[in-house]
Structures are given as structure tokens and as C-alpha cells.
Design a protein around this motif. Structure first.
Motif, short mmCIF file in Angstrom:
data_model
loop_
_atom_site.label_atom_id
_atom_site.label_comp_id
_atom_site.label_asym_id
_atom_site.label_seq_id
_atom_site.Cartn_x
_atom_site.Cartn_y
_atom_site.Cartn_z
N ASP A 31 0.74 -1.25 0.05
CA ASP A 31 -0.02 0.10 -0.08
C ASP A 31 0.81 1.43 -0.05
O ASP A 31 0.32 2.37 -0.19
CB ASP A 31 -1.01 0.13 1.10
CG ASP A 31 -0.46 0.06 2.37
OD1 ASP A 31 0.98 -0.18 2.51
OD2 ASP A 31 -1.00 0.25 3.68
N GLU A 32 2.20 1.20 0.31
CA GLU A 32 3.05 2.50 0.51
C GLU A 32 4.22 2.22 -0.92
O GLU A 32 4.71 3.21 -1.20
CB GLU A 32 3.96 2.48 1.68
CG GLU A 32 2.59 2.67 2.38
CD GLU A 32 3.35 2.63 4.02
OE1 GLU A 32 4.67 2.27 4.01
OE2 GLU A 32 2.66 2.60 5.16
N TRP A 33 4.62 0.84 -1.04
CA TRP A 33 5.78 0.75 -1.85
C TRP A 33 5.38 0.21 -3.08
O TRP A 33 4.56 -0.68 -3.46
CB TRP A 33 6.78 -0.15 -1.22
CG TRP A 33 7.45 0.52 -0.15
CD1 TRP A 33 7.00 0.54 1.28
CD2 TRP A 33 8.85 1.02 -0.04
NE1 TRP A 33 7.70 1.15 2.08
CE2 TRP A 33 8.97 1.32 1.40
CE3 TRP A 33 9.56 1.22 -1.04
CZ2 TRP A 33 10.09 2.06 1.87
CZ3 TRP A 33 10.92 1.81 -0.45
CH2 TRP A 33 10.92 2.40 0.87
N LYS A 84 9.44 4.05 -3.05
CA LYS A 84 8.25 4.92 -2.50
C LYS A 84 8.90 6.27 -2.62
O LYS A 84 9.96 6.59 -1.97
CB LYS A 84 8.20 4.49 -1.00
CG LYS A 84 7.10 5.29 -0.20
CD LYS A 84 6.93 4.76 1.06
CE LYS A 84 7.92 5.20 2.25
NZ LYS A 84 7.48 4.93 3.50
#
Length: 191
Positions: A31-33, A84
Motif C-alpha cells: 500500500d506504500e511501496w 516509495k
């Protein structure tokens, strides 16, 4: 990293990777990377990039059959890179083997040699021994300022023995890899 260690060109290839942690113990999750696999071939400029899609907190990867059909047979190298924003983190690297696709269409197939390099070399050594015994090879000759000296028979026989042992090791490893057991194991039952 769960990329397969061996694939066949022309097959759809899928795998999943779980979330990971960075050097500080922070979770690297989907969800971030963004996670990408960079694939490169060792004998040409062939390359492929596979970008993961979110699967839970990890990623799922797919290489289409059309894409893998263009993979040359041999050893490929991979690097899994998570990004990210401006951060970049290598999560893993390694290699995998691409096997040739034996499927074909049309009236006939081209030649295919599925032997390992060791088996090919053993056959060449055995051919050299037969040629030497039959008298079809010159041991040494000189043309101008260049000369060539070939193996003599004792050296070839020693080389053949070494390669036969290597072929035997390959065959045993293949049996173990295929779940057929190690032929060197001996089981005894006492009643």
C-alpha cells in the motif's frame, strides 16, 4: 523473494511476494511501496521488467506467455527493487534458468539439444578418443611459427573419467529434484 528458479519460455509465470522490512525494521508493503523485478539475460541485451500488483500486504507478479516466449534459454538474473517516492530499496537479487519451449507449429521443428554442457563435453571427449584410436588425428603439428598439440590418449581417458563422474552427479541431482530419491541411499531392514 519467490520468483521461480526455473521457467519455460512461452509459459505464463506467476508468483507472490510477502511484505518485507527495511534495515530499520520498518515494513515495506504494497500500500506504500511499488515493487518491480528487473530481469536481464547473461548473453545478450534481452531484458524484462515485471511490476507487482497489490496482494494483501505483498505483491503478485505475472509474466505473460507472450513476454516469456521472447526469453532466450539460459541463465537470467533478477533484482527486486521497491520504490516509495525518492526512496529505493533492493529487496533481493539472484538468478533463474529459462528452459527452451519445445512446442512448435508447422510441418517440422528445428533441432533441439536438451543435454547439459557436461554431457556435450563428455561426448566430444569420447569422439576424440575414438578418432585418436582409429588413427584419424595427428598428435602435434607445426605450420610456420604456430604449432598445435592435442591431448594424448592417457589424458583423454582421465578427462573422460572426470566427466563421467560429473554426468553421474548431474543425473543423481536430477533424480532427487524430481522426487525419485537419491540412488546412493541404501536402506536395510532387520527382522
Amino acid at each position: 523473494m519467490n520468483i521461480p528458479s526455473e521457467i519455460r519460455a512461452g509459459d505464463t509465470v506467476k508468483w507472490r511476494d510477502d511484505s518485507a522490512t527495511d534495515v530499520f525494521g520498518n515494513e515495506v508493503k504494497s500500500d506504500e511501496w511499488i515493487l518491480k523485478y528487473y530481469l536481464r539475460f547473461n548473453r545478450s541485451t534481452a531484458a524484462h521488467v515485471s511490476t507487482g500488483s497489490a496482494f494483501g500486504t505483498g505483491w503478485e507478479f505475472t509474466i505473460s506467455a507472450a513476454d516469456s516466449a521472447n526469453f532466450d534459454s539460459g541463465t537470467w538474473y533478477w533484482q527486486a527493487v521497491a520504490t516509495k517516492g525518492a526512496e529505493t530499496l533492493t529487496l533481493g537479487y539472484g538468478n533463474f534458468l529459462v528452459e527452451a519451449n519445445l512446442a512448435y507449429t508447422g510441418s517440422g521443428a528445428g533441432a533441439y539439444d536438451g543435454r547439459t554442457q557436461v554431457k556435450k563435453d563428455l561426448e566430444a571427449i569420447q569422439l576424440a578418443i575414438r578418432t585418436l584410436i582409429a588413427g584419424g588425428a595427428v598428435q602435434e603439428y607445426k605450420i610456420g611459427n604456430r604449432n598445435l598439440k592435442r591431448y594424448d590418449l592417457p589424458d583423454l581417458i582421465q578427462l573422460e573419467a572426470r566427466y563421467k563422474a560429473e554426468v553421474k552427479r548431474e543425473e543423481q541431482a536430477e533424480l532427487v529434484a524430481n522426487g525419485l530419491g537419491n540412488p546412493r541411499n541404501l536402506f536395510v531392514r532387520f527382522n
